[in-house]
Design a protein around this motif. Structure first.
Motif, mmCIF file in Angstrom:
data_model
loop_
_atom_site.group_PDB
_atom_site.id
_atom_site.type_symbol
_atom_site.label_atom_id
_atom_site.label_comp_id
_atom_site.label_asym_id
_atom_site.label_seq_id
_atom_site.Cartn_x
_atom_site.Cartn_y
_atom_site.Cartn_z
ATOM 1 N N TYR A 168 0.826 -1.203 0.000
ATOM 2 C CA TYR A 168 0.000 0.000 0.000
ATOM 3 C C TYR A 168 0.865 1.259 0.000
ATOM 4 O O TYR A 168 0.596 2.222 -0.733
ATOM 5 C CB TYR A 168 -0.978 0.016 1.188
ATOM 6 C CG TYR A 168 -2.033 1.075 0.995
ATOM 7 C CD1 TYR A 168 -3.222 0.797 0.335
ATOM 8 C CD2 TYR A 168 -1.803 2.382 1.405
ATOM 9 C CE1 TYR A 168 -4.165 1.781 0.096
ATOM 10 C CE2 TYR A 168 -2.737 3.380 1.174
ATOM 11 C CZ TYR A 168 -3.918 3.069 0.524
ATOM 12 O OH TYR A 168 -4.839 4.055 0.276
ATOM 13 N N ARG A 171 2.104 1.706 -3.448
ATOM 14 C CA ARG A 171 1.018 2.142 -4.346
ATOM 15 C C ARG A 171 0.766 3.629 -4.171
ATOM 16 O O ARG A 171 0.497 4.354 -5.129
ATOM 17 C CB ARG A 171 -0.257 1.362 -4.037
ATOM 18 C CG ARG A 171 -0.230 -0.073 -4.538
ATOM 19 C CD ARG A 171 -1.351 -0.893 -3.909
ATOM 20 N NE ARG A 171 -2.660 -0.349 -4.192
ATOM 21 C CZ ARG A 171 -3.750 -0.564 -3.440
ATOM 22 N NH1 ARG A 171 -3.679 -1.316 -2.363
ATOM 23 N NH2 ARG A 171 -4.901 -0.025 -3.780
ATOM 24 N N LEU A 182 -6.265 -4.397 -6.886
ATOM 25 C CA LEU A 182 -5.361 -4.056 -5.781
ATOM 26 C C LEU A 182 -6.142 -3.565 -4.561
ATOM 27 O O LEU A 182 -5.784 -3.886 -3.424
ATOM 28 C CB LEU A 182 -4.326 -3.021 -6.231
ATOM 29 C CG LEU A 182 -3.357 -3.486 -7.334
ATOM 30 C CD1 LEU A 182 -2.395 -2.366 -7.722
ATOM 31 C CD2 LEU A 182 -2.574 -4.727 -6.900
ATOM 32 N N ILE A 183 -7.215 -2.818 -4.771
ATOM 33 C CA ILE A 183 -8.046 -2.375 -3.640
ATOM 34 C C ILE A 183 -8.746 -3.589 -3.012
ATOM 35 O O ILE A 183 -8.722 -3.784 -1.797
ATOM 36 C CB ILE A 183 -9.109 -1.332 -4.078
ATOM 37 C CG1 ILE A 183 -8.449 -0.063 -4.619
ATOM 38 C CG2 ILE A 183 -10.036 -0.987 -2.918
ATOM 39 C CD1 ILE A 183 -9.439 0.952 -5.199
ATOM 40 N N SER A 186 -6.332 -5.805 -1.166
ATOM 41 C CA SER A 186 -5.820 -5.129 0.019
ATOM 42 C C SER A 186 -6.829 -5.228 1.170
ATOM 43 O O SER A 186 -6.496 -5.632 2.291
ATOM 44 C CB SER A 186 -5.538 -3.666 -0.340
ATOM 45 O OG SER A 186 -5.355 -2.884 0.802
ATOM 46 N N ILE A 187 -8.068 -4.859 0.885
ATOM 47 C CA ILE A 187 -9.099 -4.898 1.937
ATOM 48 C C ILE A 187 -9.316 -6.336 2.402
ATOM 49 O O ILE A 187 -9.320 -6.627 3.601
ATOM 50 C CB ILE A 187 -10.428 -4.290 1.411
ATOM 51 C CG1 ILE A 187 -10.247 -2.793 1.145
ATOM 52 C CG2 ILE A 187 -11.570 -4.544 2.398
ATOM 53 C CD1 ILE A 187 -11.426 -2.124 0.461
ATOM 54 N N LYS A 190 -6.769 -8.298 4.740
ATOM 55 C CA LYS A 190 -6.860 -8.022 6.176
ATOM 56 C C LYS A 190 -8.081 -8.721 6.783
ATOM 57 O O LYS A 190 -8.028 -9.191 7.922
ATOM 58 C CB LYS A 190 -6.920 -6.501 6.399
ATOM 59 C CG LYS A 190 -5.563 -5.852 6.109
ATOM 60 C CD LYS A 190 -5.628 -4.339 6.031
ATOM 61 C CE LYS A 190 -6.146 -3.856 4.713
ATOM 62 N NZ LYS A 190 -5.896 -2.472 4.349
ATOM 63 N N PHE A 210 -14.187 6.304 -2.051
ATOM 64 C CA PHE A 210 -13.187 5.814 -2.994
ATOM 65 C C PHE A 210 -13.806 5.608 -4.378
ATOM 66 O O PHE A 210 -13.233 5.925 -5.414
ATOM 67 C CB PHE A 210 -12.705 4.432 -2.515
ATOM 68 C CG PHE A 210 -11.273 4.396 -2.129
ATOM 69 C CD1 PHE A 210 -10.304 4.273 -3.101
ATOM 70 C CD2 PHE A 210 -10.890 4.468 -0.795
ATOM 71 C CE1 PHE A 210 -8.979 4.238 -2.735
ATOM 72 C CE2 PHE A 210 -9.570 4.432 -0.432
ATOM 73 C CZ PHE A 210 -8.603 4.308 -1.406
HETATM 74 N N1 URA Z 1 -8.523 0.450 1.827
HETATM 75 C C1 URA Z 1 -7.565 -0.482 1.906
HETATM 76 O O1 URA Z 1 -7.370 -1.109 2.939
HETATM 77 N N2 URA Z 1 -6.825 -0.742 0.814
HETATM 78 C C2 URA Z 1 -7.008 -0.107 -0.355
HETATM 79 O O2 URA Z 1 -6.316 -0.392 -1.299
HETATM 80 C C3 URA Z 1 -8.007 0.877 -0.420
HETATM 81 C C4 URA Z 1 -8.762 1.128 0.694
#
Ligand code: URA
Length: 435
Positions: A168, A171, A182-183, A186-187, A190, A210
Motif C-alpha cells: 500500500y 502504491r 489491488l483495492i 488489500s481490503i 486483512k 473511494f
Molecule cells: N482500503 C484499503 O485497505 N486498501 C485499499 O487499497 C483501499 C482502501
C-alpha cells in the motif's frame, strides 16, 4: 523458489497481459515483504497490474498470499463470528452501532479497526472519545472478552497482512492505489487474516468515497465477495450512498453522541436503516430469514440490548462507561459557528468530502499516520439534502476550539453546500446488494 525467480520475466508477463500463477505471486509479494525484491521492480509490476488488471483467480490468489504473509487470527473457537468493513466515509459511525447490535443478536464480533486518515474517520479514534478506552488488548484478553460479551475491538496489528502494508505504501507513491484488484485484495487480505467466518461489507459510493460511481462500487463489491467465496468465507456487501455524510454529525465525540442516540432508538433514519440493513446481512449469512432478522435487529435498538452490550464493551476496554448514559458529558469543543443558506429553497447538496475536509481543518482528523487529533471538534448538518431552508438560515454548525482552522473549514463547507429552488430528487441510501 527465490533462486529460480526471474523478476523481470514476471513483470514482462503482466506487462503483456498474461496471467500469474499463485507461485509467481508468492515469489513477487513474499520476496518483496522479506526485502529481497526491490521497490523499483515491484513499482513496475504494480503499474503493469494497474494497466492490465487481474483475473478473479489471480486476485483471489494475491489476496491469500497477502493474508498469509504474517500473523493470522484464529477465531475458530468463537461462535458465529462476523466482521464488518466499510470502504470509508464521512460521518460513518455505523461500526459503533452495528457491532453491539450484532453482539445483542447472538453473533460474535472480534474485530480489528483502523484510525482515520485524511477526510475519513476511524472507529478507534471515535472510541477514544471515552477517556480510558484502549484499543490494546493481549490476544488472550481479546478472545476472552469476545467470548464473554460478544464484542471486542482492537487496533490493526502491524503483523497482520504485512505484505499489504508494504504494497500500500508503494502504491501510494506510484499512482497505483486506484486499481480494483489491488483495492479488493488489500481490503480482503486483512479481513481473511482477521479470521471471521462471515464478513459484511459496506461499499460506499459517491463524492466522499473511494468509488465515485455505482458501477465502480458494484465491481469492487463483486470482486471482494468473489475473493471471500474462493477462501470459503461468507461475504455479503451492501452498496450505500456517500454523497452526503451519514446522519447529522461528523467529528469524533459528536459521532459518538449520535451513535448513542441511535443505540437508544432515537437516531437519524438513514443511520438507523443502514445499521439494520447490515445486521440483516450478517444474520442472513447465518441462514436466518430476512424478515425475522430485520425484526430482531430493530428490537435491539428499542429494548436496550444493543446499548447494554456497548456499555459492557466500553467498560471492558477501560473506558468511562458512565458517559454511555451521559453522552452530554463527552468532550465537545465549546466554539460554535454556522454556515447559512445563500438563498431560500431546498438543500440540494452537502458534499461529504467537503464536510470530511472541514473536520480535518478544525483539527478532528490527521493528514499523516500518528498525528494527534482533537476529538471534540466537528460539523453538524442542521439540514440534510431535500429539506427546505430560508435564505440566511443556518444549515451547518461548526464545533471549533478557539477558532483553530475555522476560516478554512467554513470556506470548504460553503463550497460544498448548494441550495436549489425545487426539491432535489430523493436518492436512496442503500443502492444495491451483492452476495
Ligand atoms: N482500503 C484499503 O485497505 N486498501 C485499499 O487499497 C483501499 C482502501
Amino acid at each position: 523458489m527465490t533462486a529460480a525467480l526471474n523478476v523481470p520475466d514476471l513483470i514482462r508477463k503482466k506487462r503483456d497481459g498474461e496471467v500469474h500463477t499463485r507461485a509467481e505471486l508468492e515469489a513477487l509479494v513474499l520476496g518483496y515483504t522479506r526485502g529481497e525484491v526491490p521497490d523499483y521492480q515491484i513499482s513496475a509490476w504494480l503499474m503493469a497490474v494497474y494497466l492490465r488488471g487481474m483475473t478473479p483467480q489471480e486476485t483471489a490468489d494475491l489476496t491469500r498470499v497477502m493474508a498469509e504473509s504474517g500473523e493470522q487470527l484464529d477465531l475458530a473457537g468463537l461462535p458465529r463470528t462476523v466482521d464488518k468493513h466499510s470502504t470509508g466515509g464521512v460521518g460513518d459511525k455505523t461500526s459503533l452501532i452495528l457491532t453491539p447490535m450484532l453482539a445483542a443478536l447472538g453473533l460474535t464480533v472480534a474485530k480489528m479497526s483502523g484510525r482515520g486518515l485524511a477526510h475519513t474517520g476511524g472507529t478507534i479514534d471515535k472510541l477514544e472519545s471515552f477517556p480510558g478506552w484502549t484499543p490494546e488488548l493481549s490476544e488472550e484478553q481479546f478472545l476472552a472478552q469476545a467470548r464473554e460479551i460478544g464484542l471486542a475491538l482492537v487496533g490493526q496489528s502491524r503483523d497482520l497482512a504485512p505484505a499489504d502494508g508494504k504494497l500500500y505504501a508503494l502504491r501510494d507513491v506510484t499512482a497505483t492505489v486506484d486499481c480494483l484488484p489491488l483495492i479488493a485484495s488489500s481490503i480482503m487480505s486483512k479481513k481473511l487474516a482477521s479470521g471471521a467466518h462471515t464478513v459484511v461489507l459496506d461499499v460506499k459510493v459517491g463524492a466522499g468515497a473511494f468509488m465515485r460511481t455505482l458501477d465502480d462500487g458494484r465491481a469492487l463489491a463483486r470482486a471482494m465477495v468473489d475473493i471471500g467465496t474462493r477462501a470459503s468465507r461468507l461475504v455479503r456487501a451492501v452498496l450505500t450512498d456517500m454523497d452526503t455524510p451519514l446522519g447529522h454529525m461528523a467529528g469524533n465525540s459528536l459521532e459518538v453522541q449520535e451513535a448513542l442516540a441511535t443505540l437508544r432508538g432515537e437516531g437519524p433514519a438513514d443511520l438507523t436503516e443502514l445499521c439494520v440493513a447490515l445486521a440483516v446481512e450478517a444474520l442472513a449469512a447465518y441462514g436466518e430469514d430476512e424478515g425475522q432478522a430485520e425484526a430482531r435487529a430493530r428490537a435491539t435498538l428499542r429494548d436496550g440490548s444493543a446499548l447494554a452490550k456497548f456499555r459492557a464493551f466500553v467498560a471492558a476496554q477501560g473506558g468511562d462507561a458512565t458517559l454511555v448514559d451521559h453522552p452530554e458529558r463527552l468532550d465537545v469543543a465549546p466554539g460554535r459557528a454556522e454556515v447559512t443558506a445563500p438563498s431560500s429553497g431546498f438543500v440540494e447538496r452537502v458534499d461529504a468530502l467537503a464536510v470530511g475536509r472541514a473536520v480535518l481543518a478544525l483539527g478532528g482528523g490527521r493528514e499523516r499516520k500518528g498525528e494527534p487529533i482533537d476529538h471534540g471538534v466537528g460539523v453538524e448538518l442542521l439540514k440534510k439534502p431535500g429539506e427546505a431552508v430560508q435564505a440566511g438560515q443556518a444549515v451547518l454548525r461548526l464545533y471549533h476550539r478557539g477558532g483553530r482552522g475555522l476560516g478554512a473549514a467554513r470556506s470548504l463547507l460553503e463550497a460544498g453546500l448548494s441550495v436549489s429552488e425545487t426539491p432535489p430528487s430523493p436518492e436512496p441510501l442503500i443502492l444495491d446488494r451483492v452476495n
